[in-house]
Design an enzyme around this catalytic site. Structure first.
Site, PDB file in Angstrom:
ATOM      1  N   HIS A   1       4.066   7.427   3.447  1.00 31.04           N
ATOM      2  CA  HIS A   1       4.886   6.114   3.291  1.00 31.04           C
ATOM      3  C   HIS A   1       4.642   4.983   2.169  1.00 31.04           C
ATOM      4  O   HIS A   1       3.380   5.322   1.747  1.00 31.04           O
ATOM      5  CB  HIS A   1       5.078   5.191   4.784  1.00 31.04           C
ATOM      6  CG  HIS A   1       3.427   4.582   4.911  1.00 31.04           C
ATOM      7  ND1 HIS A   1       2.868   5.249   5.806  1.00 31.04           N
ATOM      8  CD2 HIS A   1       3.321   3.305   4.841  1.00 31.04           C
ATOM      9  CE1 HIS A   1       1.755   4.482   5.967  1.00 31.04           C
ATOM     10  NE2 HIS A   1       1.968   3.224   5.547  1.00 31.04           N
TER      11      HIS A   1
ATOM     12  N   GLU B   1      -7.286   4.375  10.021  1.00 32.30           N
ATOM     13  CA  GLU B   1      -7.035   4.186   8.840  1.00 32.30           C
ATOM     14  C   GLU B   1      -7.951   3.668   7.978  1.00 32.30           C
ATOM     15  O   GLU B   1      -8.847   2.673   8.593  1.00 32.30           O
ATOM     16  CB  GLU B   1      -5.600   3.419   8.660  1.00 32.30           C
ATOM     17  CG  GLU B   1      -5.547   1.946   9.715  1.00 32.30           C
ATOM     18  CD  GLU B   1      -5.350   0.754   8.739  1.00 32.30           C
ATOM     19  OE1 GLU B   1      -5.705   0.832   7.509  1.00 32.30           O
ATOM     20  OE2 GLU B   1      -4.730  -0.154   9.325  1.00 32.30           O
TER      21      GLU B   1
ATOM     22  N   GLN C   1      -3.857   3.507   1.524  1.00 28.65           N
ATOM     23  CA  GLN C   1      -3.985   3.926   3.144  1.00 28.65           C
ATOM     24  C   GLN C   1      -4.339   5.190   3.388  1.00 28.65           C
ATOM     25  O   GLN C   1      -3.161   6.169   3.435  1.00 28.65           O
ATOM     26  CB  GLN C   1      -3.143   3.110   3.791  1.00 28.65           C
ATOM     27  CG  GLN C   1      -3.475   2.959   5.380  1.00 28.65           C
ATOM     28  CD  GLN C   1      -2.234   2.300   6.015  1.00 28.65           C
ATOM     29  OE1 GLN C   1      -1.086   2.409   5.838  1.00 28.65           O
ATOM     30  NE2 GLN C   1      -2.692   1.237   7.009  1.00 28.65           N
TER      31      GLN C   1
ATOM     32  N   GLU D   1       7.643   1.221   4.864  1.00 26.78           N
ATOM     33  CA  GLU D   1       7.176   0.102   5.744  1.00 26.78           C
ATOM     34  C   GLU D   1       7.211  -1.216   5.228  1.00 26.78           C
ATOM     35  O   GLU D   1       7.090  -1.420   4.022  1.00 26.78           O
ATOM     36  CB  GLU D   1       5.481   0.264   5.771  1.00 26.78           C
ATOM     37  CG  GLU D   1       4.853  -0.447   6.735  1.00 26.78           C
ATOM     38  CD  GLU D   1       3.411  -0.295   6.743  1.00 26.78           C
ATOM     39  OE1 GLU D   1       2.820   0.905   6.317  1.00 26.78           O
ATOM     40  OE2 GLU D   1       2.559  -1.039   7.182  1.00 26.78           O
TER      41      GLU D   1
ATOM     42  N   HIS E   1       0.849  -1.068  -0.080  1.00 27.39           N
ATOM     43  CA  HIS E   1      -0.092   0.093  -0.005  1.00 27.39           C
ATOM     44  C   HIS E   1       0.847   1.103   0.001  1.00 27.39           C
ATOM     45  O   HIS E   1       2.038   1.281   0.171  1.00 27.39           O
ATOM     46  CB  HIS E   1      -0.927   0.006   1.182  1.00 27.39           C
ATOM     47  CG  HIS E   1      -0.360   0.119   2.443  1.00 27.39           C
ATOM     48  ND1 HIS E   1      -0.166  -0.977   3.248  1.00 27.39           N
ATOM     49  CD2 HIS E   1       0.056   1.040   3.495  1.00 27.39           C
ATOM     50  CE1 HIS E   1       0.411  -0.651   4.370  1.00 27.39           C
ATOM     51  NE2 HIS E   1       0.394   0.696   4.509  1.00 27.39           N
TER      52      HIS E   1
HETATM   53  C1  V0V Z   1       9.543  12.276   9.099  1.00 29.52           C
HETATM   54  N1  V0V Z   1      10.107  12.551   8.153  1.00 29.52           N
HETATM   55  C2  V0V Z   1       9.950  12.142   7.046  1.00 29.52           C
HETATM   56  C3  V0V Z   1       8.607  11.140   7.271  1.00 29.52           C
HETATM   57  N2  V0V Z   1       8.520  11.546   8.704  1.00 29.52           N
HETATM   58  N3  V0V Z   1      10.411  11.980   5.966  1.00 29.52           N
HETATM   59  C4  V0V Z   1       9.523  11.296   4.907  1.00 29.52           C
HETATM   60  N4  V0V Z   1       8.231  10.358   5.286  1.00 29.52           N
HETATM   61  C5  V0V Z   1       7.966  10.559   6.530  1.00 29.52           C
HETATM   62  N5  V0V Z   1       6.802   9.992   6.639  1.00 29.52           N
HETATM   63  C6  V0V Z   1      11.377  13.535   8.312  1.00 29.52           C
HETATM   64  C7  V0V Z   1      11.264  15.096   8.777  1.00 29.52           C
HETATM   65  O1  V0V Z   1      10.945  15.759   7.587  1.00 29.52           O
HETATM   66  C8  V0V Z   1      12.532  15.380   9.103  1.00 29.52           C
HETATM   67  O2  V0V Z   1      13.631  15.593   8.356  1.00 29.52           O
HETATM   68  C9  V0V Z   1      13.070  13.920   9.722  1.00 29.52           C
HETATM   69  O3  V0V Z   1      12.269  12.789   9.339  1.00 29.52           O
HETATM   70  C10 V0V Z   1      12.570  13.777  11.114  1.00 29.52           C
HETATM   71  O4  V0V Z   1      11.461  14.173  11.306  1.00 29.52           O
HETATM   72  P1  V0V Z   1      10.506  14.663  12.814  1.00 29.52           P
HETATM   73  O5  V0V Z   1       9.265  14.943  12.529  1.00 29.52           O
HETATM   74  O6  V0V Z   1      11.468  14.906  13.620  1.00 29.52           O
HETATM   75  O7  V0V Z   1       9.922  12.959  12.937  1.00 29.52           O
HETATM   76  P2  V0V Z   1      10.482  11.771  13.915  1.00 29.52           P
HETATM   77  O8  V0V Z   1      11.869  11.527  13.760  1.00 29.52           O
HETATM   78  O9  V0V Z   1       9.800  12.276  15.304  1.00 29.52           O
HETATM   79  O10 V0V Z   1       9.660  10.700  13.482  1.00 29.52           O
HETATM   80  C11 V0V Z   1       9.792  10.143  11.926  1.00 29.52           C
HETATM   81  C12 V0V Z   1       9.487   8.817  12.270  1.00 29.52           C
HETATM   82  C13 V0V Z   1       8.208   8.572  12.823  1.00 29.52           C
HETATM   83  C14 V0V Z   1       9.494   8.311  10.807  1.00 29.52           C
HETATM   84  C15 V0V Z   1      10.642   8.062  13.023  1.00 29.52           C
HETATM   85  O11 V0V Z   1       7.213   9.240  12.026  1.00 29.52           O
HETATM   86  C16 V0V Z   1       7.861   7.182  12.933  1.00 29.52           C
HETATM   87  O12 V0V Z   1       8.162   6.481  13.906  1.00 29.52           O
HETATM   88  N6  V0V Z   1       6.982   6.547  11.941  1.00 29.52           N
HETATM   89  C17 V0V Z   1       6.648   5.336  12.062  1.00 29.52           C
HETATM   90  C18 V0V Z   1       5.233   5.053  12.666  1.00 29.52           C
HETATM   91  C19 V0V Z   1       4.236   5.630  11.572  1.00 29.52           C
HETATM   92  O13 V0V Z   1       4.482   6.408  10.648  1.00 29.52           O
HETATM   93  N7  V0V Z   1       2.822   5.215  11.935  1.00 29.52           N
HETATM   94  C20 V0V Z   1       1.734   5.509  11.218  1.00 29.52           C
HETATM   95  C21 V0V Z   1       1.333   4.653  10.111  1.00 29.52           C
HETATM   96  P3  V0V Z   1      14.204  16.914   8.102  1.00 29.52           P
HETATM   97  O14 V0V Z   1      12.903  17.853   8.148  1.00 29.52           O
HETATM   98  O15 V0V Z   1      14.804  16.978   9.593  1.00 29.52           O
HETATM   99  O16 V0V Z   1      14.931  16.902   6.966  1.00 29.52           O
HETATM  100  S1  V0V Z   1       0.523   3.144  10.730  1.00 29.52           S
HETATM  101  C22 V0V Z   1       0.570   2.145   9.316  1.00 29.52           C
HETATM  102  O17 V0V Z   1       1.235   2.527   8.113  1.00 29.52           O
HETATM  103  C23 V0V Z   1      -0.161   0.914   9.649  1.00 29.52           C
HETATM  104  C24 V0V Z   1      -0.690   0.771  11.035  1.00 29.52           C
HETATM  105  C25 V0V Z   1      -0.268  -0.012   8.586  1.00 29.52           C
HETATM  106  O18 V0V Z   1       0.104   0.160   7.362  1.00 29.52           O
HETATM  107  O19 V0V Z   1      -0.711  -0.977   8.989  1.00 29.52           O
HETATM  108 CO    CO Z   2       0.872   1.859   6.508  1.00 29.50          CO
END
Ligand code: V0V
Ligand code: CO
Length: 153
Positions: A93, A54, A69, A143, A18
């Site tokens: 993502h 979602e 998604q 992911e 997705h």
């Molecule tokens: C943050 N950044 C991204 C980003 N999120 N870049 C591309 N895509 C993304 N989605 C960049 C951001 O612009 C910053 O870059 C840098 O990473 C650090 O950003 P931040 O705001 O300080 O973010 P963090 O470090 O607090 O968190 C980023 C992460 C966080 C990826 C670690 O979002 C996370 O833990 N994600 C995983 C969980 C998640 O996203 N769950 C929702 C989907 P600059 O500006 O410093 O250059 S749940 C899902 O998909 C499910 C349940 C499923 O499919 O089943």
């Molecule tokens: Co997802």
């Protein structure tokens, strides 16, 4: 990360599961994707651990296939809340289906990719998921999804 080292060193990607979109207004996004684009809602779920509500959708003609998604933040602690605040709605993502998310992680970790979780967590429809940090993948949050065995989820 460097040269191709043979299939045993690959993470076992078997499909594009997705594409995750961060949305500020879930109902409006569902309307856009169903009433305007003609996609079908396949699944809806609240994932409290991930902090998201979602909705999974895909075109009617191709079966579930690769899905879109839609992801809305459940609260201000959600990673989605932070993303929306910093970057606004948009592509969030890319989710690859893998045979085994633990094996995929074990293959990627020694190559220097940061996996966000030590162990897989619960994803949509009973799947097991982990994420590769976007700073290690050219700016795209990846992911890894191990879909639930058929009949579950
Ligand atoms: C943050 N950044 C991204 C980003 N999120 N870049 C591309 N895509 C993304 N989605 C960049 C951001 O612009 C910053 O870059 C840098 O990473 C650090 O950003 P931040 O705001 O300080 O973010 P963090 O470090 O607090 O968190 C980023 C992460 C966080 C990826 C670690 O979002 C996370 O833990 N994600 C995983 C969980 C998640 O996203 N769950 C929702 C989907 P600059 O500006 O410093 O250059 S749940 C899902 O998909 C499910 C349940 C499923 O499919 O089943
Ligand atoms: Co997802």
């Amino acid at each position: 990360m460097s040269s191709w080292a043979g299939p045993e060193a690959l993470p076992g990607v078997i499909g594009l599961d997705h594409i995750g979109l961060a949305v500020a207004d879930l109902d409006a996004a569902v309307r856009l994707h169903t009433e305007v684009l003609g996609l079908v809602v396949r699944h809806r779920e609240t994932n409290a651990e991930q902090g998201v509500e979602e909705v999974m959708l895909s075109p009617v003609t191709v079966g579930p296939g690769t899905q879109v998604q839609l992801l809305a933040a459940l609260d201000e602690h959600s990673p989605l809340h932070r993303f929306l605040a910093r970057r606004g709605p948009g592509l969030h993502h890319l989710a690859y289906a893998v045979r085994d998310v633990r094996i995929a992680s074990d293959v990627l970790l020694p190559q220097g990719f940061r996996l966000l979780y030590d162990a897989p967590r619960a994803g949509t429809r009973g799947s097991l998921i982990n994420f590769v940090h976007p700073k290690d993948t050219g700016g795209v949050l990846i992911e890894l999804v191990e879909p639930a065995a058929q009949g579950q989820g």
